[in-house]
Scaffold this motif. Structure first.
Motif, PDB file in Angstrom:
ATOM      1  N   PHE A 291      -8.818  -4.351   6.399  1.00 18.24           N
ATOM      2  CA  PHE A 291      -7.400  -4.175   6.748  1.00 18.24           C
ATOM      3  C   PHE A 291      -7.192  -3.167   7.876  1.00 18.24           C
ATOM      4  O   PHE A 291      -6.103  -2.606   8.022  1.00 18.24           O
ATOM      5  CB  PHE A 291      -6.600  -3.713   5.522  1.00 18.24           C
ATOM      6  CG  PHE A 291      -6.654  -4.668   4.360  1.00 18.24           C
ATOM      7  CD1 PHE A 291      -6.837  -6.028   4.557  1.00 18.24           C
ATOM      8  CD2 PHE A 291      -6.528  -4.198   3.063  1.00 18.24           C
ATOM      9  CE1 PHE A 291      -6.896  -6.900   3.482  1.00 18.24           C
ATOM     10  CE2 PHE A 291      -6.573  -5.063   1.989  1.00 18.24           C
ATOM     11  CZ  PHE A 291      -6.762  -6.420   2.190  1.00 18.24           C
ATOM     12  N   ALA A 292      -8.211  -2.926   8.665  1.00 18.37           N
ATOM     13  CA  ALA A 292      -8.092  -1.964   9.766  1.00 18.37           C
ATOM     14  C   ALA A 292      -6.953  -2.382  10.693  1.00 18.37           C
ATOM     15  O   ALA A 292      -6.866  -3.539  11.108  1.00 18.37           O
ATOM     16  CB  ALA A 292      -9.406  -1.894  10.542  1.00 18.37           C
ATOM     17  N   GLY A 293      -6.068  -1.428  10.985  1.00 13.99           N
ATOM     18  CA  GLY A 293      -4.911  -1.715  11.826  1.00 13.99           C
ATOM     19  C   GLY A 293      -3.687  -2.160  11.046  1.00 13.99           C
ATOM     20  O   GLY A 293      -2.571  -2.179  11.589  1.00 13.99           O
ATOM     21  N   LYS A 294      -3.897  -2.509   9.779  1.00 20.79           N
ATOM     22  CA  LYS A 294      -2.773  -2.937   8.938  1.00 20.79           C
ATOM     23  C   LYS A 294      -2.370  -1.849   7.951  1.00 20.79           C
ATOM     24  O   LYS A 294      -1.186  -1.679   7.655  1.00 20.79           O
ATOM     25  CB  LYS A 294      -3.119  -4.226   8.184  1.00 20.79           C
ATOM     26  CG  LYS A 294      -3.461  -5.386   9.108  1.00 20.79           C
ATOM     27  CD  LYS A 294      -3.772  -6.634   8.324  1.00 20.79           C
ATOM     28  CE  LYS A 294      -4.207  -7.764   9.244  1.00 20.79           C
ATOM     29  NZ  LYS A 294      -3.158  -8.146  10.223  1.00 20.79           N
ATOM     30  N   VAL A 295      -3.342  -1.127   7.410  1.00 14.47           N
ATOM     31  CA  VAL A 295      -3.062   0.020   6.535  1.00 14.47           C
ATOM     32  C   VAL A 295      -3.927   1.187   6.989  1.00 14.47           C
ATOM     33  O   VAL A 295      -5.023   1.003   7.526  1.00 14.47           O
ATOM     34  CB  VAL A 295      -3.325  -0.300   5.042  1.00 14.47           C
ATOM     35  CG1 VAL A 295      -2.413  -1.404   4.546  1.00 14.47           C
ATOM     36  CG2 VAL A 295      -4.789  -0.650   4.807  1.00 14.47           C
ATOM     37  N   GLY A 296      -3.429   2.391   6.755  1.00 12.42           N
ATOM     38  CA  GLY A 296      -4.182   3.569   7.172  1.00 12.42           C
ATOM     39  C   GLY A 296      -5.229   3.980   6.160  1.00 12.42           C
ATOM     40  O   GLY A 296      -6.313   4.447   6.522  1.00 12.42           O
TER      41      GLY A 296
ATOM     42  N   LYS B 182       0.852   3.037   6.607  1.00 10.66           N
ATOM     43  CA  LYS B 182       0.911   2.551   5.226  1.00 10.66           C
ATOM     44  C   LYS B 182      -0.397   2.857   4.496  1.00 10.66           C
ATOM     45  O   LYS B 182      -1.479   2.859   5.084  1.00 10.66           O
ATOM     46  CB  LYS B 182       1.184   1.050   5.196  1.00 10.66           C
ATOM     47  CG  LYS B 182       2.516   0.651   5.845  1.00 10.66           C
ATOM     48  CD  LYS B 182       2.681  -0.857   5.863  1.00 10.66           C
ATOM     49  CE  LYS B 182       4.010  -1.261   6.468  1.00 10.66           C
ATOM     50  NZ  LYS B 182       4.134  -0.860   7.881  1.00 10.66           N
ATOM     51  N   THR B 183      -0.252   3.093   3.195  1.00 10.70           N
ATOM     52  CA  THR B 183      -1.412   3.305   2.323  1.00 10.70           C
ATOM     53  C   THR B 183      -1.380   2.258   1.222  1.00 10.70           C
ATOM     54  O   THR B 183      -0.365   2.101   0.528  1.00 10.70           O
ATOM     55  CB  THR B 183      -1.386   4.707   1.694  1.00 10.70           C
ATOM     56  OG1 THR B 183      -1.486   5.685   2.727  1.00 10.70           O
ATOM     57  CG2 THR B 183      -2.543   4.885   0.722  1.00 10.70           C
ATOM     58  N   LEU B 184      -2.487   1.541   1.057  1.00 11.70           N
ATOM     59  CA  LEU B 184      -2.607   0.571  -0.031  1.00 11.70           C
ATOM     60  C   LEU B 184      -3.163   1.272  -1.260  1.00 11.70           C
ATOM     61  O   LEU B 184      -4.244   1.851  -1.218  1.00 11.70           O
ATOM     62  CB  LEU B 184      -3.533  -0.581   0.381  1.00 11.70           C
ATOM     63  CG  LEU B 184      -3.860  -1.606  -0.709  1.00 11.70           C
ATOM     64  CD1 LEU B 184      -2.614  -2.365  -1.152  1.00 11.70           C
ATOM     65  CD2 LEU B 184      -4.950  -2.584  -0.234  1.00 11.70           C
ATOM     66  N   GLU B 185      -2.383   1.249  -2.346  1.00  9.76           N
ATOM     67  CA  GLU B 185      -2.850   1.814  -3.613  1.00  9.76           C
ATOM     68  C   GLU B 185      -3.179   0.666  -4.557  1.00  9.76           C
ATOM     69  O   GLU B 185      -2.367  -0.240  -4.753  1.00  9.76           O
ATOM     70  CB  GLU B 185      -1.779   2.713  -4.241  1.00  9.76           C
ATOM     71  CG  GLU B 185      -1.555   4.019  -3.495  1.00  9.76           C
ATOM     72  CD  GLU B 185      -0.714   5.001  -4.296  1.00  9.76           C
ATOM     73  OE1 GLU B 185      -0.319   4.657  -5.434  1.00  9.76           O
ATOM     74  OE2 GLU B 185      -0.456   6.126  -3.808  1.00  9.76           O
ATOM     75  N   ILE B 186      -4.395   0.712  -5.133  1.00  7.61           N
ATOM     76  CA  ILE B 186      -4.813  -0.345  -6.059  1.00  7.61           C
ATOM     77  C   ILE B 186      -4.954   0.231  -7.463  1.00  7.61           C
ATOM     78  O   ILE B 186      -5.298   1.401  -7.653  1.00  7.61           O
ATOM     79  CB  ILE B 186      -6.141  -0.994  -5.608  1.00  7.61           C
ATOM     80  CG1 ILE B 186      -7.250   0.061  -5.477  1.00  7.61           C
ATOM     81  CG2 ILE B 186      -5.948  -1.735  -4.274  1.00  7.61           C
ATOM     82  CD1 ILE B 186      -8.610  -0.531  -5.128  1.00  7.61           C
ATOM     83  N   ASN B 187      -4.647  -0.598  -8.431  1.00  6.52           N
ATOM     84  CA  ASN B 187      -4.659  -0.194  -9.837  1.00  6.52           C
ATOM     85  C   ASN B 187      -6.043  -0.459 -10.435  1.00  6.52           C
ATOM     86  O   ASN B 187      -6.404  -1.615 -10.664  1.00  6.52           O
ATOM     87  CB  ASN B 187      -3.588  -0.985 -10.594  1.00  6.52           C
ATOM     88  CG  ASN B 187      -3.455  -0.568 -12.046  1.00  6.52           C
ATOM     89  OD1 ASN B 187      -4.223   0.258 -12.539  1.00  6.52           O
ATOM     90  ND2 ASN B 187      -2.487  -1.147 -12.740  1.00  6.52           N
ATOM     91  N   PRO B 188      -6.838   0.579 -10.707  1.00  9.88           N
ATOM     92  CA  PRO B 188      -8.216   0.359 -11.173  1.00  9.88           C
ATOM     93  C   PRO B 188      -8.296  -0.240 -12.577  1.00  9.88           C
ATOM     94  O   PRO B 188      -9.385  -0.696 -12.982  1.00  9.88           O
ATOM     95  CB  PRO B 188      -8.827   1.765 -11.151  1.00  9.88           C
ATOM     96  CG  PRO B 188      -7.660   2.681 -11.307  1.00  9.88           C
ATOM     97  CD  PRO B 188      -6.531   2.016 -10.613  1.00  9.88           C
TER      98      PRO B 188
END
Length: 739
Positions: A582-587, A635-641
């Motif tokens: 996701f480089a360029g889409k989320v930081g 933007k930061t993508l947070e994922i639910n482990p």
């Protein structure tokens, strides 16, 4: 009142000078005379207004030159009528006019807007607009075919102006000398179809309607009837009793009475400048009437405050909150102020902008000060130090009025503190008086948070929001929020969304709901701007659930750090893979502690724009997409482990990272995160391709290549034509029957 004698009329005729009306005056009078208007009573409104202006002008000049008042110190307006002469007369003790001023003021039209008014009037516009163009005097020709103006100015002798609304007018020196003392007297000789204005009741009704709040006494010379005793001569008759003695006969007689007419001056306007009266002596009805006069609003005011400021500057004021905002926010930046500025009851400015900050432009009212200089320009007044002090005090009084509306009546600081505590007990129903105000003018309070730094803490107490604990019909204040929060909670949490429904469905609420934390719903475009400027309340930071750095405060920090470290180690392959993909889409790609059942969300930096703010800015910069791109946040993508989708994708990344299927699954995780987090989806074509490939995989399709077109056999030509058609139709019927 009495007219001129024949001898006086003759003297005037011999000495009068004739003048020709300006062309525009002729045109104006011609339109008025030859047109029929339903509201002919406007003539009296205009003459009363002009008389009041003349009195105002004299009072203004007399402030610095008291000798102008002379022996005639009373300032008033008197109106009389004469049924025999068919005249109405209005007299004032104002400034009066010199001979030259008679020529200039009543013979020419100097207003720049007059031509436009004449054009509108000739096309049938309401004659009621006449006063807006400074030509109100000529409305007398609605009801009169001859007008006589007698006037006396301190700088000249007494003159008589006359006109029959033809092309000329005459001016003559009054043969009686100075009978007025000072001022102007206008006598109208009524047309035959205007004799209704000689009826006393009608005249009184019109005067009261148009002069209720005129600053000067207005009196009508009225006829009243009263019953009086009629003295009668009593003849003494002596009678002789049985003993031969004379006895005076006494008889009780009822006195004779008769009904007589009495003429006297009666004042008709008793409600003058109510702001100068003690507030305890003013009824709610009087306050509401005054509000309607100064605001031109048909409905009552919602609330008001009447006060006298003392100290560095003294002034009196009445300020009102209207019931409805109407079109206030359609042109907010160009909205005129609604507070009039008076100095010693002399109107300085009708909509003075510097008395209140722009966000309080919905306030209507008057401010009257004795401390401001009269003879200064508006520009000088704007820079006057005293005016700035007044502005601060008036703003504080408005906020005090709104606090009282929200919490109840309070006259002292101790009472105010008690009311504030009492207000923390329950939230506000939608029909609470303050909520009626807030639904109409809440945007102004929020604009105040942005614009008025000194009063920001007071304005914050006036904010109202729905929340995750208020329900659909109640609203909470920040005070109430703080009062019922858990002891461990250190921040005030909110979520900004396009609508209340969108806020309630947000995945960001999941963890807050599980912990029992209240979340404020910000659903107006101005909300995030206001909260961003407010920053904190009562020592508590205002924290968005959609931004980085979210902590609830009830966690065991050591346990959280250990668990997070373990999760990071376990999901390092996935986070590394996604960050590269996701480089360029989320930081950044990180593990989330804010979601419960959702696999992934998108958050922004602490000082970046939320999804809701991006939506608002997109609408504002629609014509320039490039400008919008420069304002978007990282933007930061947070994922639910703990979510099974994330767990399975982590395994897939380890086993088959390069397959198209793995990449598609990863991008679908990002796509759903963007949509659920409220961001607008941009790459629709790529999204559609991923979804089709995923469908193909689930349908176990080996390829998405199109199938060959279906072969259709050519129809055979039938020579029988209609017979074959009939057979075919019959065959259909047979098969239909069998069915």
């Amino acid at each position: 009142m009495e007219g001129l004698t024949a001898e006086q009329e003759s003297a005037i005729a011999e000495s009068k000078e004739s003048f020709v009306f300006q062309a525009e005056v002729n045109r104006l009078m011609d339109i008025i005379i030859n047109s029929l208007y339903k509201n002919r009573e406007v003539f009296l409104r205009e003459l009363i207004s002009n008389a009041s202006d003349a009195l105002d002008k004299l009072r203004f000049l007399a402030v610095s030159a008291s000798e102008m008042l002379g022996d005639l110190k009373d300032l008033y307006i008197q109106i009389s009528y004469n049924e025999n002469l068919k005249t109405i007369t209005i007299r004032d003790t104002g400034i009066g006019m010199t001979k030259q001023e008679l020529i200039n003021n009543l013979g020419t039209l100097a207003k720049s807007g007059t031509k436009k008014f004449l054009d509108n009037l000739s096309e049938g516009a309401d004659v009621g607009l006449i006063g807006q163009f400074g030509v109100g005097f000529y409305s007398v020709y609605l009801i009169a075919d001859k007008v006589r103006v007698i006037t006396k100015n301190n700088e000249d002798e007494q003159y008589i102006w006359e006109s029959t609304a033809e092309s000329s007018f005459t001016i003559a020196k009054d043969p009686r000398g100075n009978t007025l003392g000072r001022g102007t007297e206008i006598t109208m000789f009524l047309k035959e179809d205007a004799l209704e204005f000689l009826k006393q009741d009608k005249l009184e009704e019109i005067i009261k309607h148009h002069s209720e709040f005129i600053n000067f006494p207005i009196s009508l010379y009225k006829k009243t009837s009263e019953v009086v005793e009629v003295p009668e001569e009593v003849e003494d008759k002596d009678t002789v009793d049985e003993d031969g003695l004379e006895v005076e006969e006494e008889k009780e007689k009822k006195p004779k009475t008769e009904k007589v007419d009495k003429w006297d001056w009666h004042r008709l306007n008793g409600n003058v400048a109510i702001w100068s009266r003690e507030k305890d002596s003013i009824t709610d009805e009087e306050y509401q009437k005054f509000f309607k006069v100064i605001s031109k609003e048909p409905s009552d005011a919602l609330t008001w405050i009447h006060f006298k400021a003392e100290g560095e500057i003294e002034f009196k004021s009445i300020l009102y909150v209207p019931t409805e905002a109407n079109n206030l926010y359609e042109d907010y930046n160009n909205r005129k102020a609604g507070v009039r500025l008076y100095v010693r009851k002399v109107l300085i400015q009708e909509d003075f902008e510097d008395l209140l900050p722009k966000y309080l432009n919905f306030i209507k009212g008057v401010v009257d000060s004795d401390d401001l200089p009269l003879n200064v320009s508006r520009e000088t007044l704007q820079q006057h130090k005293i005016l700035k002090v007044m502005s601060k005090k008036i703003a504080r009084k408005v906020l005090e009025m709104l606090r009282k509306l929200a919490t109840g009546k309070a006259d002292t600081e101790e009472d105010a503190a008690e009311d504030d505590e009492a207000a923390k007990v329950a939230d506000f129903d939608a029909d609470h008086p303050y909520m009626k105000f807030f639904k109409q003018f809440g945007k102004s309070i929020k604009m105040g948070i942005i614009e008025d730094t000194p009063n920001r803490s007071k304005l914050a107490k006036l904010l109202r929001y729905q929340s995750s604990k208020t329900g659909d019909d109640k609203y909470t204040s920040l005070d109430n929020y703080v009062a019922r929060k858990p002891e461990w909670q250190k921040d005030i949490y909110y979520i900004a969304a396009e609508s209340l429904d969108a806020a309630k469905r947000s995945p960001f609420l999941e963890m807050a709901t599980r912990k029992g934390v209240e979340v404020l719903f910000l659903v107006e475009p101005v909300d995030e701007y206001a909260v961003g400027n407010l920053g904190d309340f009562d020592g508590m930071k205002l924290q968005s659930l959609t931004k980085e750095g979210l902590k609830f405060g009830d966690e065991d920090e050591d346990l959280v750090k250990k668990r997070l470290k373990a999760y990071r180690e376990a999901f390092k392959p996935l986070t590394t893979y996604l960050k590269e993909l996701f480089a360029g889409k989320v930081g950044k790609v990180v593990l989330s502690q804010r979601v419960e059942t959702t696999p992934s969300v998108i958050v922004t930096g602490q000082y970046g724009h939320t999804a809701n703010m991006e939506r608002i800015m997109r609408a504002q910069t629609f014509a320039n997409p490039e400008a919008f791109k420069s304002m978007t946040a990282s933007k930061t993508l947070e994922i639910n482990p703990r979510h099974p989708v994330v767990v399975a994708l982590n395994k897939l990344v380890k086993s088959d990272p390069d397959s198209q299927s793995t990449k598609d699954m990863a991008f679908i995780l990002l796509d759903t995160a963007l949509l659920q987090s409220g961001f607008q989806f941009e790459e629709t074509e790529e999204f559609a391709g991923r979804m089709f490939r995923t469908l193909a995989s689930n349908l176990k399709l080996e390829s998405l290549d199109l199938e060959p077109e279906l072969a259709v056999a050519p129809e055979e030509e039938d020579e029988e034509g209609e017979d074959s058609t009939a057979k075919a139709t019959g065959g259909d019927e047979d098969s239909h029957d069998e069915f």
